[in-house]
Design a protein around this motif. Sequence first.
Motif, mmCIF file in Angstrom:
data_model
loop_
_atom_site.group_PDB
_atom_site.id
_atom_site.type_symbol
_atom_site.label_atom_id
_atom_site.label_comp_id
_atom_site.label_asym_id
_atom_site.label_seq_id
_atom_site.Cartn_x
_atom_site.Cartn_y
_atom_site.Cartn_z
ATOM 1 N N ALA A 241 24.519 43.147 38.330
ATOM 2 C CA ALA A 241 23.109 43.052 38.834
ATOM 3 C C ALA A 241 22.177 42.910 37.579
ATOM 4 C CB ALA A 241 22.648 44.539 39.752
ATOM 5 N N PRO A 242 21.222 42.165 37.928
ATOM 6 C CA PRO A 242 20.242 41.777 36.714
ATOM 7 C C PRO A 242 19.742 43.001 36.055
ATOM 8 C CG PRO A 242 19.583 40.330 38.702
ATOM 9 C CD PRO A 242 20.560 41.617 39.262
ATOM 10 N N GLN A 287 21.647 41.794 51.758
ATOM 11 C CA GLN A 287 20.504 41.024 51.087
ATOM 12 C C GLN A 287 21.062 39.729 50.807
ATOM 13 O OE1 GLN A 287 17.403 41.922 50.614
ATOM 14 N NE2 GLN A 287 16.759 40.182 49.932
ATOM 15 N N LEU A 288 22.112 39.653 50.319
ATOM 16 C CA LEU A 288 22.782 38.253 50.366
ATOM 17 C C LEU A 288 22.959 37.640 51.460
ATOM 18 C CD1 LEU A 288 25.555 39.243 47.481
ATOM 19 C CD2 LEU A 288 23.542 37.537 47.061
ATOM 20 N N GLU A 289 23.367 38.118 52.814
ATOM 21 C CA GLU A 289 23.035 37.594 53.817
ATOM 22 C C GLU A 289 21.909 37.072 54.247
ATOM 23 O OE1 GLU A 289 25.020 35.812 56.754
ATOM 24 O OE2 GLU A 289 26.149 36.964 55.113
ATOM 25 N N LYS A 290 20.987 37.668 53.943
ATOM 26 C CA LYS A 290 19.395 37.173 54.176
ATOM 27 C C LYS A 290 19.020 35.891 53.416
ATOM 28 C CE LYS A 290 17.460 41.741 55.222
ATOM 29 N NZ LYS A 290 16.238 42.663 54.796
ATOM 30 N N ALA A 291 19.728 35.844 52.248
ATOM 31 C CA ALA A 291 19.513 34.893 51.456
ATOM 32 C C ALA A 291 20.163 33.560 52.084
ATOM 33 C CB ALA A 291 19.967 34.986 50.042
ATOM 34 N N ARG A 292 21.466 33.755 52.451
ATOM 35 C CA ARG A 292 22.156 32.618 53.062
ATOM 36 C C ARG A 292 21.382 32.047 54.294
ATOM 37 N NH1 ARG A 292 27.560 32.403 53.863
ATOM 38 N NH2 ARG A 292 27.727 34.764 53.856
ATOM 39 N N LYS A 293 20.677 32.946 55.292
ATOM 40 C CA LYS A 293 19.980 32.422 56.031
ATOM 41 C C LYS A 293 18.836 31.746 55.776
ATOM 42 C CE LYS A 293 21.786 36.179 59.259
ATOM 43 N NZ LYS A 293 21.304 37.364 59.878
ATOM 44 N N SER A 294 18.280 32.039 54.982
ATOM 45 C CA SER A 294 16.874 31.435 54.535
ATOM 46 C C SER A 294 17.396 29.960 53.727
ATOM 47 C CB SER A 294 16.390 32.158 53.288
ATOM 48 O OG SER A 294 15.583 33.599 53.914
ATOM 49 N N LEU A 295 18.577 30.188 52.933
ATOM 50 C CA LEU A 295 18.865 28.811 52.563
ATOM 51 C C LEU A 295 19.175 27.764 53.684
ATOM 52 C CD1 LEU A 295 21.206 29.921 49.613
ATOM 53 C CD2 LEU A 295 19.043 28.709 49.254
ATOM 54 N N LEU A 296 19.841 28.367 54.677
ATOM 55 C CA LEU A 296 20.343 27.336 55.693
ATOM 56 C C LEU A 296 19.113 26.827 56.220
ATOM 57 C CD1 LEU A 296 23.173 29.149 57.137
ATOM 58 C CD2 LEU A 296 23.496 27.099 56.304
ATOM 59 N N VAL A 297 17.772 27.523 56.476
ATOM 60 C CA VAL A 297 16.887 26.764 57.182
ATOM 61 C C VAL A 297 15.859 26.318 56.000
ATOM 62 C CG1 VAL A 297 16.685 28.429 58.983
ATOM 63 C CG2 VAL A 297 15.357 29.251 56.865
ATOM 64 N N TYR A 298 16.460 25.746 54.959
ATOM 65 C CA TYR A 298 15.669 25.116 53.786
ATOM 66 C C TYR A 298 14.390 25.705 53.263
ATOM 67 C CZ TYR A 298 18.844 21.922 56.003
ATOM 68 O OH TYR A 298 19.959 21.023 56.656
ATOM 69 N N THR A 308 15.980 38.053 45.957
ATOM 70 C CA THR A 308 17.493 38.552 46.367
ATOM 71 C C THR A 308 17.710 39.392 44.880
ATOM 72 O OG1 THR A 308 18.253 36.643 47.660
ATOM 73 C CG2 THR A 308 19.997 38.021 46.638
ATOM 74 N N LEU A 309 17.449 38.611 43.680
ATOM 75 C CA LEU A 309 17.948 39.025 42.568
ATOM 76 C C LEU A 309 16.984 40.231 42.139
ATOM 77 C CD1 LEU A 309 19.063 35.608 40.755
ATOM 78 C CD2 LEU A 309 20.481 37.479 41.415
ATOM 79 N N LEU A 310 15.835 40.268 42.440
ATOM 80 C CA LEU A 310 14.824 41.317 42.176
ATOM 81 C C LEU A 310 15.244 42.484 43.119
ATOM 82 C CD1 LEU A 310 11.505 39.350 42.179
ATOM 83 C CD2 LEU A 310 12.361 40.448 40.299
ATOM 84 N N PHE A 311 15.439 42.292 44.154
ATOM 85 C CA PHE A 311 16.177 43.153 45.093
ATOM 86 C C PHE A 311 17.376 43.930 44.585
ATOM 87 C CE2 PHE A 311 18.854 45.125 48.468
ATOM 88 C CZ PHE A 311 18.263 45.648 49.200
#
Length: 321
Positions: A241-242, A287-298, A308-311
């Motif tokens: 984690a950061p 949280q990583l799963e949320k990141a995936r969904k966001s990337l998939l909708v561009y 994601t990394l702040l979380f």
Amino acid sequence: MTNDPFTPLVGQQQAIELLTQAVKQNRVAPAYLFVGPDGVGRSLAARCFVELLFSAQTRNLASLQNRLRQGNHPDLLWVQPTYQYQGQRLTAAEAAEKKLKRKAPPVIRLEQIREITEFLSCPPLEAPRNMVVLEEIQTMAEAAANALLKTLEEPGQATLILIAPSCEAVLPTLVSRCQRIPFYRLNISSLTQVLTQTGHEEILQHQAILNIAAGSPGSAIASYEQLQAIPFQLLQDLKKAPASYRNALELAKQIDQSLDTEAQLWLVDYLQQSYWQEWHQPEIINQLEKARKSLLVYAQPRLVWECTLLFMSGVSHRELN
């Protein structure tokens, strides 16, 4: 049968039996649908099946195998999803070779279906029939699927092989015109055999890669290649984690600048597996799963990774306190 073309195909005995019997009994269907996960041998099985069908008409088996591998047999048309770039159609491999940044995935286009129709309008030159293989047909738009449907209704002196992850991913009208051949994920023994035979034994030492692959040798190899392509220090920094909010923002910037969308989606998978293996932290996995969904909708990638990394940094600080 001597010189069995299916020898390289591991762990798909049902598919081999169905296809071999179709040839033996002279009951080859006009269209097949090869369904199953990526990387388990569907494309290899298609090549083996073509070789089996074409070998009856040739005396030089080695020459036939070589021509099929090079894709220059006059009676075989192999169709893959493509990108449109400067008036050209490029496959995923060609786009990677040119180092093009890719946002949307490649698709099978209407003009490619029209090329199939043109190809099938001529009788076979050397083989007993024309063969067409279409990979990832779930990427077709409706217009292309409807055009393909007309071809499947009247294929002429030809057999088509459609490759997809599942029947549900394909229009029911296309599924109904094909004989379904199922493919399955490999058990650990068969997976180990394939990776060893293809010179990829080192992958067996990476549990996160094997978890991502989930019984798919092709996915394991692709994942390992992706792992090698990510800057080593970046990967090492992301495995923990950061340390601070500033560190989180710097890492997000690095990811955005050095990885395309496809690589970022893979990185989400890898980090989920790594974090679960090391710390079993459901909060970070979600949280990583949320990141995936966001990337998939561009969504804007840098912003996605910053959040994601702040979380993750916040979770880490709470764990320490």
